[in-house]
Every structure is written in C-alpha cells, then in structure tokens.
Motif scaffolding. Structure first.
Motif, mmCIF file in Angstrom:
data_model
loop_
_atom_site.group_PDB
_atom_site.id
_atom_site.type_symbol
_atom_site.label_atom_id
_atom_site.label_comp_id
_atom_site.label_asym_id
_atom_site.label_seq_id
_atom_site.Cartn_x
_atom_site.Cartn_y
_atom_site.Cartn_z
ATOM 1 N N PHE A 1 0.818 -1.212 0.000
ATOM 2 C CA PHE A 1 0.000 0.000 0.000
ATOM 3 C C PHE A 1 0.855 1.266 0.000
ATOM 4 N N ARG A 2 2.098 1.119 -0.386
ATOM 5 C CA ARG A 2 3.001 2.271 -0.416
ATOM 6 C C ARG A 2 2.468 3.346 -1.375
ATOM 7 N N ASN A 3 2.696 4.576 -0.992
ATOM 8 C CA ASN A 3 2.328 5.751 -1.803
ATOM 9 C C ASN A 3 0.827 5.882 -2.046
ATOM 10 N N GLN A 4 0.016 5.171 -1.262
ATOM 11 C CA GLN A 4 -1.438 5.318 -1.367
ATOM 12 C C GLN A 4 -1.970 6.109 -0.176
ATOM 13 N N LYS A 5 -3.096 6.750 -0.371
ATOM 14 C CA LYS A 5 -3.736 7.447 0.736
ATOM 15 C C LYS A 5 -4.111 6.426 1.800
ATOM 16 N N THR A 6 -3.675 6.683 3.022
ATOM 17 C CA THR A 6 -3.780 5.688 4.081
ATOM 18 C C THR A 6 -4.447 6.273 5.310
ATOM 19 N N ALA A 7 -5.374 5.528 5.877
ATOM 20 C CA ALA A 7 -6.047 5.926 7.110
ATOM 21 C C ALA A 7 -5.595 5.024 8.250
ATOM 22 N N ILE A 8 -5.552 5.590 9.451
ATOM 23 C CA ILE A 8 -5.231 4.838 10.661
ATOM 24 C C ILE A 8 -6.425 4.937 11.603
ATOM 25 N N LEU A 9 -7.107 3.827 11.792
ATOM 26 C CA LEU A 9 -8.302 3.792 12.625
ATOM 27 C C LEU A 9 -7.888 3.468 14.062
ATOM 28 N N ALA A 10 -7.466 4.498 14.766
ATOM 29 C CA ALA A 10 -6.991 4.333 16.142
ATOM 30 C C ALA A 10 -6.878 5.707 16.771
ATOM 31 N N ASN A 11 -6.593 5.717 18.066
ATOM 32 C CA ASN A 11 -6.462 6.963 18.799
ATOM 33 C C ASN A 11 -5.327 6.814 19.808
ATOM 34 N N GLY A 12 -4.811 7.918 20.300
ATOM 35 C CA GLY A 12 -3.813 7.898 21.352
ATOM 36 C C GLY A 12 -2.503 7.250 20.943
ATOM 37 N N PRO A 13 -1.816 6.582 21.883
ATOM 38 C CA PRO A 13 -0.476 6.017 21.632
ATOM 39 C C PRO A 13 -0.429 5.034 20.465
ATOM 40 N N ARG A 14 -1.470 4.211 20.327
ATOM 41 C CA ARG A 14 -1.486 3.239 19.230
ATOM 42 C C ARG A 14 -1.505 3.956 17.876
ATOM 43 N N ALA A 15 -2.327 4.985 17.754
ATOM 44 C CA ALA A 15 -2.407 5.745 16.507
ATOM 45 C C ALA A 15 -1.093 6.448 16.227
ATOM 46 N N PHE A 16 -0.495 7.035 17.245
ATOM 47 C CA PHE A 16 0.765 7.759 17.070
ATOM 48 C C PHE A 16 1.865 6.807 16.613
ATOM 49 N N HIS A 17 1.928 5.624 17.215
ATOM 50 C CA HIS A 17 2.938 4.630 16.831
ATOM 51 C C HIS A 17 2.762 4.194 15.379
ATOM 52 N N LEU A 18 1.534 3.869 15.006
ATOM 53 C CA LEU A 18 1.275 3.454 13.623
ATOM 54 C C LEU A 18 1.585 4.579 12.642
ATOM 55 N N ALA A 19 1.227 5.801 12.997
ATOM 56 C CA ALA A 19 1.485 6.933 12.114
ATOM 57 C C ALA A 19 2.980 7.099 11.855
ATOM 58 N N SER A 20 3.796 6.888 12.878
ATOM 59 C CA SER A 20 5.243 7.029 12.707
ATOM 60 C C SER A 20 5.786 6.001 11.724
#
Length: 302
Positions: A143-162
């Motif tokens: 899924f590289r270079n595709q628009k990506t959503a992260i369905l999470a909040n708080g520390p889990r979301a921040f970790h995945l976003a990084s």
C-alpha cells in the motif's frame, strides 16, 4: 470416544506455530497429537509477506504445504476437531473435543491464536486482512504511496502513524471521537502533515474487500487505499485460563522466554502469547516451544 493412547504432547492449533512445534518434536520421535479447528486468523488474507522463501504466497498454501511436510513424520497425528475443555490428571492432562473425543498427554502446547473482535462498522469485517490491515511490516509495502487511514487513537495511533509515514505521504488518523494526543505528539503529527479526523466513521465502502472510500456520520466521504486498525481481541481458546494460565495486561498468555506459561507442563506459542503477529514469528516461537518441550521430556525420562 476416549483414546487409550497417552501422547507426550498435545498441540492445540495446527497453523504455522503449531506445525513448527510439531516438526521439532516429530524429528525427535515424540508422540504428538495436533488438534486443529481450521480457523486460521489470516484465512481471509490473500498474500503473506515478510517471510523468507514465501513472500507473496497465499497463507493457506503455506499452511497446507507445512501440514503435508510435518505429517510425513510417523509419530505425529492430526485430527480435525475443536478442543473445548481440558483438565489436569495425575500424569498430565486430558483434552476433550467438540466431537466428543478425549485425549491424554503429558504436556500441552497451545498454538490456538487469538480472535479479533470486529467493530460494528459496516464493511470492516469484509475488508479485514485485505485492505483493512494491522501491520505495516506485513502489508505496508503493498500500500506504499497510497492514501492511508489509521483507525486508532492515542499512543497506538501515534505509533502506527510514525511507521506508516515512511510508506505514504498522505496519512490521516481516524480518532473516532476526540483525539487523545499530547501537545508534543500533535506537533510531530503536524510536522509530518498527518491529518486528524475526529468525526466518527459510518461505513467502509469496498469492492470484494478492497476499500473504495470511507463514509462518515456527518455525511462526508474520503477516499483511501488502505486502513490500518487494531481491533480488540480475545483468546481463541479459553482452556489455558481454565487450567490456571495467567494473561498479560494486554490479554496474551503470559510466557517466559522459553514459551512456558505460568502452569507447569503447559506451553504457548504464536499469536496467543506475543504482540508480533506474523507467520515468521509464529514459526520461530513454535520451533522454540517444540525444542524446549523435547528438552523437558528428555530431562524427565533420561
């Protein structure tokens, strides 16, 4: 049906971890029964990745090839059934199955996995493992270079976003309500141009499991190619806890560095006892558990 045969090890779960353990035990001529219900957690995933020699192969094909290879060893047996209860005996354990069978063993190995609890979002379950995924290492490259959503909040979301920010420059966090980030975290997310969406998700619109767009409760829509999510989970088998095995705060079976649970004679491997959910890790932990079980049996018998 009560079996008079006393196995040295019963393995509950015949996917990657269980088969890896069985291979180690079978090569040491240990008498082992594998009980498998046929419910691999990645059964909906089309391709496996990040596993040497099998990158891009279908998970089911890997599992079937492994089963055929493992069952060539004459001391290993397999039944298609669901283990439903277990109890301690004077010489080990007895396992009862859904089909009414009972089997005895000296040791137990749970390679039973975990069961993801799908959120009540239309389209989520149909996309799970296909375009709604849990792991950048397993799925991120596709899924590289595709628009990506992260369905999470708080520390889990921040970790995945990084992690995901290295794979796509168009990343959005779906907080499903008020975002829970510190000022420092917000500054770092802003620096990477990561959008935070607090509006709740109404539906994942898809075609055969492939995300087309997301619909929100306020009537808005956004197009994404992939969604990362971390749904809640439970243990697939409740037998370990019933036998006294402890769980971690996260809900995994508590094991030491040799895959031993908190109950003597009971081991665990694969997804049920570790945060790293991958075929490679399942194979590793199963191989380790099999070797340690053989060592323990050897020390008791020699």
């Amino acid at each position: 049906m009560k079996s008079s045969k006393n196995y040295e090890v019963i393995i509950i779960g015949g996917s990657y971890a269980g088969l890896s353990a069985a291979l180690a035990l079978g090569r040491s001529l240990r008498h082992v029964l594998i009980i498998d219900s046929g419910m691999r957690c990645n059964r909906q995933t089309p391709h496996a990745h990040n596993f040497l020699t099998q990158d891009g192969e279908a998970p089911g094909a890997i599992a079937e090839k492994a089963r055929q290879e493992v069952l060539k060893y004459e001391t290993l047996e397999w039944i298609d059934d669901l283990a439903v209860s277990g109890s301690k005996t004077e010489n080990g354990f007895v396992i009862s199955t859904q089909q009414g069978a009972e089997f005895n063993s000296q040791k137990l190995l749970f390679a039973s996995g975990i069961k993801d609890i799908m959120p009540e979002i239309p389209g989520f379950a149909a996309c799970w493992g296909i375009s709604v995924v849990h792991c950048p290492y397993c799925h991120g490259y596709e899924f590289r270079n595709q628009k990506t959503a992260i369905l999470a909040n708080g520390p889990r979301a921040f970790h995945l976003a990084s992690l995901v920010s290295n794979l796509s420059k168009e990343v959005s966090i779906l907080a499903m309500g008020k975002a829970n980030f510190s000022e420092t975290e917000r500054e770092r997310l802003n620096r990477q141009h990561i959008e935070i969406i607090e509006e709740e998700l109404a539906e994942i619109v898809h075609e055969n499991g492939h995300v087309k767009h997301l619909s929100f409760k306020d009537g808005g829509e956004k197009t994404f190619g992939a969604v990362y999510a971390a749904p809640e989970f439970v243990q697939s088998s409740d037998i370990p806890v019933a036998l006294g095995c402890e769980l971690t705060e996260q809900g995994f079976l508590k094991v030491n560095n040799m895959q031993a649970t908190t109950v003597p004679g009971i081991y665990a491997c694969g997804d049920n006892s570790g945060m790293l959910r991958s075929i490679a890790n399942a194979v590793y932990s199963g191989n380790l558990a099999g070797a340690v079980l053989n060592k323990e049996l050897t020390e008791e018998q020699f």
